[in-house]
Design a protein around this motif. Structure first.
Motif, PDB file in Angstrom:
ATOM      1  N   PRO A 206      -5.334   9.796  11.566  1.00  0.00           N
ATOM      2  CA  PRO A 206      -5.118  11.041  10.808  1.00  0.00           C
ATOM      3  C   PRO A 206      -3.656  11.478  10.716  1.00  0.00           C
ATOM      4  CG  PRO A 206      -6.047  11.522  12.960  1.00  0.00           C
ATOM      5  CD  PRO A 206      -6.085  10.030  12.803  1.00  0.00           C
ATOM      6  N   ARG A 207      -2.818  11.073  11.650  1.00  0.00           N
ATOM      7  CA  ARG A 207      -1.445  11.585  11.667  1.00  0.00           C
ATOM      8  C   ARG A 207      -0.441  10.446  11.832  1.00  0.00           C
ATOM      9  NH1 ARG A 207      -4.678  14.966  14.426  1.00  0.00           N
ATOM     10  NH2 ARG A 207      -4.648  17.185  13.869  1.00  0.00           N
ATOM     11  N   TRP A 208       0.752  10.711  11.303  1.00  0.00           N
ATOM     12  CA  TRP A 208       1.870   9.806  11.573  1.00  0.00           C
ATOM     13  C   TRP A 208       2.358  10.042  13.001  1.00  0.00           C
ATOM     14  CZ3 TRP A 208       3.760   6.240   8.085  1.00  0.00           C
ATOM     15  CH2 TRP A 208       3.266   6.336   6.783  1.00  0.00           C
ATOM     16  N   VAL A 209       2.745   8.951  13.654  1.00  0.00           N
ATOM     17  CA  VAL A 209       3.189   9.027  15.041  1.00  0.00           C
ATOM     18  C   VAL A 209       4.620   8.497  15.116  1.00  0.00           C
ATOM     19  CG1 VAL A 209       2.783   8.232  17.402  1.00  0.00           C
ATOM     20  CG2 VAL A 209       0.836   8.702  15.894  1.00  0.00           C
ATOM     21  N   THR A 210       5.473   9.246  15.831  1.00  0.00           N
ATOM     22  CA  THR A 210       6.840   8.778  16.024  1.00  0.00           C
ATOM     23  C   THR A 210       6.834   7.638  17.028  1.00  0.00           C
ATOM     24  OG1 THR A 210       7.749  10.973  15.571  1.00  0.00           O
ATOM     25  CG2 THR A 210       9.174   9.412  16.734  1.00  0.00           C
ATOM     26  N   THR A 211       7.179   6.457  16.572  1.00  0.00           N
ATOM     27  CA  THR A 211       7.198   5.307  17.461  1.00  0.00           C
ATOM     28  C   THR A 211       8.581   5.039  18.024  1.00  0.00           C
ATOM     29  OG1 THR A 211       7.529   3.838  15.556  1.00  0.00           O
ATOM     30  CG2 THR A 211       5.267   4.193  16.272  1.00  0.00           C
ATOM     31  N   ARG A 212       9.608   5.518  17.311  1.00  0.00           N
ATOM     32  CA  ARG A 212      10.965   5.276  17.801  1.00  0.00           C
ATOM     33  C   ARG A 212      11.920   6.247  17.124  1.00  0.00           C
ATOM     34  NH1 ARG A 212      14.297  -0.415  17.081  1.00  0.00           N
ATOM     35  NH2 ARG A 212      16.201   0.193  18.161  1.00  0.00           N
ATOM     36  N   SER A 213      12.769   6.889  17.887  1.00  0.00           N
ATOM     37  CA  SER A 213      13.776   7.787  17.334  1.00  0.00           C
ATOM     38  C   SER A 213      15.160   7.177  17.531  1.00  0.00           C
ATOM     39  CB  SER A 213      13.715   9.160  18.020  1.00  0.00           C
ATOM     40  OG  SER A 213      12.496   9.796  17.735  1.00  0.00           O
ATOM     41  N   MET A 214      15.959   7.217  16.476  1.00  0.00           N
ATOM     42  CA  MET A 214      17.339   6.745  16.547  1.00  0.00           C
ATOM     43  C   MET A 214      18.241   7.889  16.092  1.00  0.00           C
ATOM     44  SD  MET A 214      16.642   3.052  14.733  1.00  0.00           S
ATOM     45  CE  MET A 214      15.627   3.820  13.476  1.00  0.00           C
ATOM     46  N   VAL A 215      19.502   7.780  16.372  1.00  0.00           N
ATOM     47  CA  VAL A 215      20.433   8.831  16.005  1.00  0.00           C
ATOM     48  C   VAL A 215      20.412   9.016  14.485  1.00  0.00           C
ATOM     49  CG1 VAL A 215      22.825   9.588  16.019  1.00  0.00           C
ATOM     50  CG2 VAL A 215      21.903   8.363  17.989  1.00  0.00           C
ATOM     51  N   GLY A 216      19.986  10.194  14.061  1.00  0.00           N
ATOM     52  CA  GLY A 216      19.968  10.496  12.632  1.00  0.00           C
ATOM     53  C   GLY A 216      18.754   9.980  11.886  1.00  0.00           C
ATOM     54  N   PHE A 217      17.893   9.196  12.562  1.00  0.00           N
ATOM     55  CA  PHE A 217      16.724   8.621  11.877  1.00  0.00           C
ATOM     56  C   PHE A 217      15.492   8.743  12.778  1.00  0.00           C
ATOM     57  CE2 PHE A 217      20.411   6.493  10.147  1.00  0.00           C
ATOM     58  CZ  PHE A 217      20.170   6.492   8.772  1.00  0.00           C
ATOM     59  N   ARG A 218      14.339   8.617  12.139  1.00  0.00           N
ATOM     60  CA  ARG A 218      13.083   8.601  12.887  1.00  0.00           C
ATOM     61  C   ARG A 218      12.160   7.554  12.277  1.00  0.00           C
ATOM     62  NH1 ARG A 218      10.289  14.185  14.385  1.00  0.00           N
ATOM     63  NH2 ARG A 218      12.362  14.356  15.324  1.00  0.00           N
ATOM     64  N   ARG A 219      11.590   6.728  13.148  1.00  0.00           N
ATOM     65  CA  ARG A 219      10.645   5.703  12.687  1.00  0.00           C
ATOM     66  C   ARG A 219       9.230   6.211  12.939  1.00  0.00           C
ATOM     67  NH1 ARG A 219      11.674  -0.321  14.428  1.00  0.00           N
ATOM     68  NH2 ARG A 219      13.365   0.061  12.950  1.00  0.00           N
ATOM     69  N   LEU A 220       8.422   6.193  11.914  1.00  0.00           N
ATOM     70  CA  LEU A 220       7.055   6.708  11.973  1.00  0.00           C
ATOM     71  C   LEU A 220       6.055   5.578  11.750  1.00  0.00           C
ATOM     72  CD1 LEU A 220       7.672   9.933   9.880  1.00  0.00           C
ATOM     73  CD2 LEU A 220       7.531   9.743  12.345  1.00  0.00           C
ATOM     74  N   ASP A 221       4.915   5.738  12.382  1.00  0.00           N
ATOM     75  CA  ASP A 221       3.907   4.669  12.401  1.00  0.00           C
ATOM     76  C   ASP A 221       2.534   5.266  12.095  1.00  0.00           C
ATOM     77  OD1 ASP A 221       1.737   3.107  14.036  1.00  0.00           O
ATOM     78  OD2 ASP A 221       3.403   1.713  13.831  1.00  0.00           O
ATOM     79  N   ARG A 222       1.757   4.538  11.264  1.00  0.00           N
ATOM     80  CA  ARG A 222       0.401   4.976  10.943  1.00  0.00           C
ATOM     81  C   ARG A 222      -0.352   3.782  10.363  1.00  0.00           C
ATOM     82  NH1 ARG A 222      -1.882   8.345   6.220  1.00  0.00           N
ATOM     83  NH2 ARG A 222      -3.613   9.503   7.134  1.00  0.00           N
ATOM     84  N   GLY A 223      -1.667   3.859  10.344  1.00  0.00           N
ATOM     85  CA  GLY A 223      -2.409   2.778   9.713  1.00  0.00           C
ATOM     86  C   GLY A 223      -3.832   2.667  10.197  1.00  0.00           C
ATOM     87  N   TRP A 224      -4.399   1.504   9.942  1.00  0.00           N
ATOM     88  CA  TRP A 224      -5.760   1.167  10.336  1.00  0.00           C
ATOM     89  C   TRP A 224      -5.707   0.208  11.521  1.00  0.00           C
ATOM     90  CZ3 TRP A 224      -4.091   2.102   5.457  1.00  0.00           C
ATOM     91  CH2 TRP A 224      -4.850   2.965   4.651  1.00  0.00           C
ATOM     92  N   PRO A 225      -6.752   0.091  12.285  1.00  0.00           N
ATOM     93  CA  PRO A 225      -6.720  -0.841  13.420  1.00  0.00           C
ATOM     94  C   PRO A 225      -6.273  -2.239  12.988  1.00  0.00           C
ATOM     95  CG  PRO A 225      -8.693   0.509  13.551  1.00  0.00           C
ATOM     96  CD  PRO A 225      -8.041   0.838  12.233  1.00  0.00           C
ATOM     97  N   ASN A 226      -5.271  -2.748  13.689  1.00  0.00           N
ATOM     98  CA  ASN A 226      -4.688  -4.068  13.434  1.00  0.00           C
ATOM     99  C   ASN A 226      -3.900  -4.153  12.130  1.00  0.00           C
ATOM    100  OD1 ASN A 226      -5.834  -4.907  15.811  1.00  0.00           O
ATOM    101  ND2 ASN A 226      -6.602  -6.824  14.968  1.00  0.00           N
ATOM    102  N   LEU A 227      -3.751  -3.061  11.412  1.00  0.00           N
ATOM    103  CA  LEU A 227      -2.927  -3.029  10.206  1.00  0.00           C
ATOM    104  C   LEU A 227      -2.044  -1.791  10.295  1.00  0.00           C
ATOM    105  CD1 LEU A 227      -5.430  -4.035   7.370  1.00  0.00           C
ATOM    106  CD2 LEU A 227      -3.491  -5.363   8.197  1.00  0.00           C
ATOM    107  N   ARG A 228      -0.773  -2.010  10.656  1.00  0.00           N
ATOM    108  CA  ARG A 228       0.129  -0.894  10.908  1.00  0.00           C
ATOM    109  C   ARG A 228       1.161  -0.793   9.792  1.00  0.00           C
ATOM    110  NH1 ARG A 228      -2.244   2.138  13.877  1.00  0.00           N
ATOM    111  NH2 ARG A 228      -0.258   3.202  14.171  1.00  0.00           N
TER     112      ARG A 228
END
Length: 575
Positions: A206-228
């Motif tokens: 249901p929600r995007w999850v922050t998987t990694r934060s970098m200076v000035g940027f944010r990496r977000l992760d979401r998807g279906w099981p085994n498909l990210r």
């Protein structure tokens, strides 16, 4: 009329968007009440239910659907939703699923045939190519293929329902509501790109999850099981605003390319394929469904023996099943708070190729002690001439723990079992086989100790077989030779869906003999002529290491020159 007085705005929520979602649900429900035609009312009903489904508020989903059905009892969009809500609230799957299945079945029975057939089908379970192959059959033949498919894929026959079919019904009911705003005229929610992916992989997170934060940027992760799916965005206080863009909707994510070099899909290393195309190129995965990919393996050996002609003129066969159930995944009574009344039910099944039960026996046993490593059991059943499927299963219904197994054939020709003329039975493997009388006429004259063809290292075990219709010599006696060869076995996994559905002799995993130069034990015998000659032998695999092995028994009629061979697979246990 409904907009002269808007529904009350829900109380503010700590979850972003929840209050707005609940208010939109109330607005759509008001529109449904004022709709002047059935089609519009059904569409507004779907849209009113969608926010509640996405929020996962299943109590609200159920009460809202109940109110809608009071106003629109025949709305196909709403009828399965109450079953969906009950399914999502289940806490004890094996015990509660039957009531949920009744809700789905009742909804399907009340819906127009076209709607129910679209929901309750076998489509989307196998790969897209397999579905196209099925469509090449006449509807009546395809129905038989699908009936067999559900039976073969059913994780445990011992449970009251087919867990995979139930999960598929829930996924469709969920997607039809969740993606109502994405579907076009004449299209159901599960037929959208996101809905098709949900049918294969389950509900999107249901929600995007922050998987990694970098200076000035944010990496977000979401998807279906085994498909990210991952995105990297500029980090700013207004970051949340990007999620209102169509780019981040499930429908667009379903068409996003799979990350290269994942190995998930053929071709994804050469430019990528979309998430939905990747999912449809494979069988559906049922993550989180009880017993799917979690059942332990039971060692099973099976042997068929001719049992004569029945009153109706058909030939019949006696089937022996021996099993060894490992207890490593089951709850030990003296290591848990389990009640003394809890049971593990050990069952044996015979079924038609379409999965219709022919015979079944169950043995309820108290939970094992921690010191017990395995149980053994054996059964004998008689079946009319024809192919049958068999299984041995164990089920702890309270804790939803299961195991299953079936014997592994050693060659495709072993599928066939002629019931007339010169031939031999399958080879029965047991821990021991002791005669009950001085004369051994049939295999049933032996007292057998089962082992499921799982043999301790260097331990002796029994081989039992019967030879049929040897040709007598001039003196009225029969003469034959026996050759026994032990070879290393290699598991040949065969899961071609088309072979499985068509009940091809090529279907099913095999344990193939791979040591043609292995030495053999041979001897000759003679006896007074008889339609059936039973034989037994205590055998030992010597220093053969742990793993799969094949024992080949070849019978040669020394009078007619005919020969027959049957192989049986064994597993040597780790010392």
């Amino acid at each position: 009329a409904p907009f002269r007085r808007l529904p009350a705005v829900p109380a503010a929520s700590g979850e972003y968007g929840e209050s707005e979602a609940r208010w939109s649900s109330a607005l759509f429900a008001s529109l449904a009440e004022s709709a002047t035609n059935v089609a519009s009312r059904s569409q507004w009903n779907r849209l009113a239910l969608a926010p509640l489904v996405v929020l996962g508020d299943w109590n609200a989903v159920d009460s809202t659907a109940t109110a809608m059905l009071a106003r629109s009892p025949r709305d196909s969009a709403v009828m399965p939703v109450r079953a969906l809500a009950a399914y999502r609230r289940v806490r004890r799957p094996v015990l509660e699923y039957p009531a949920v299945q009744v809700l789905f079945d009742s909804a399907l029975a009340a819906m127009p045939r076209g709607d129910s057939a679209r929901i309750d089908s076998f489509d989307g379970v196998l790969s897209k190519d397999d579905d196209e192959w099925r469509y090449g059959f006449l509807p009546t033949d395809r129905a038989l293929l699908d009936e067999r498919g559900w039976a073969v894929l059913d994780p445990l026959w011992s449970t009251p329902v087919n867990e995979l079919r139930l999960e598929r019904l829930a996924r469709i009911a969920d997607a039809d509501v969740r993606y109502a705003d994405r579907s076009v005229t004449g299209q159901a929610g599960h037929e959208t790109f996101a809905g098709r992916l949900q049918l294969r992989r389950g509900v999107v997170e249901p929600r995007w999850v922050t998987t990694r934060s970098m200076v000035g940027f944010r990496r977000l992760d979401r998807g279906w099981p085994n498909l990210r799916y991952q995105i990297t965005l500029v980090d700013s206080p207004s970051l949340w605003q990007v999620f209102s863009h169509d780019r981040f909707l499930d429908e667009r994510l379903a068409l996003a390319p799979v990350v290269r070099d994942t190995g998930l899909c053929t071709g994804d290393a050469f430019g990528g394929v979309s998430f939905v195309a990747c999912a449809e190129s494979q069988r559906a995965a049922f993550f989180g469904v009880p017993f799917y990919a979690t059942t332990d393996t039971i060692d099973v050996t099976a042997a068929r023996f001719r049992s004569g002609t029945r009153r109706d003129g058909t030939d019949s066969v006696d089937i022996y099943l021996g099993a060894r159930l490992p207890l490593r995944r089951f709850t030990a009574l003296d290591r848990s708070s389990a009640a003394a009344s809890e049971r593990i039910v050990l069952s044996a099944w015979l079924a038609t190729p379409l999965g219709q039960p022919l015979w079944q026996r169950s043995d309820p046993r108290a939970l094992p002690k921690a010191s017990e490593r395995a149980w053994t059991a054996q059964w004998t059943a008689r079946a009319a001439r024809g192919a049958v499927m068999h299984r041995v299963e164990a089920l702890d219904a309270v804790n939803a723990i299961g195991a299953r197994g079936a014997s592994l054939l050693t060659a495709d020709q072993m599928v066939e079992f002629p019931l007339r003329g010169f031939g031999m039975s399958d080879v029965l493997v047991a821990a021991s086989a002791s005669p009950r009388s001085a004369v051994l006429r049939r295999w049933t004259d032996l007292t057998l100790a089962p082992n499921g063809a799982a043999v301790p290292f260097r331990a002796p075990f029994a081989l039992v077989w019967e030879v049929y219709d040897l040709e007598p010599g001039p003196d009225g006696r029969v003469r034959w030779s026996v050759e026994i060869r032990r070879e290393r076995g290699i598991a040949d996994r065969r899961d071609n869906a088309q072979d499985l559905l068509a009940n091809s002799r090529r279907a099913g995993t095999r344990v193939l003999a791979s040591e043609a130069d292995a030495p053999a034990v041979a001897y000759t015998r003679d006896a007074a002529a008889a339609p059936t000659i039973a034989d037994r032998l205590t055998f030992n695999l010597g220093d053969a290491g742990p793993g799969r092995h094949v024992v080949q028994v070849t019978i040669r009629d020394l009078v007619s020159g005919k020969s027959v061979n049957r192989g049986v697979s064994l597993r040597v246990l780790v010392p």
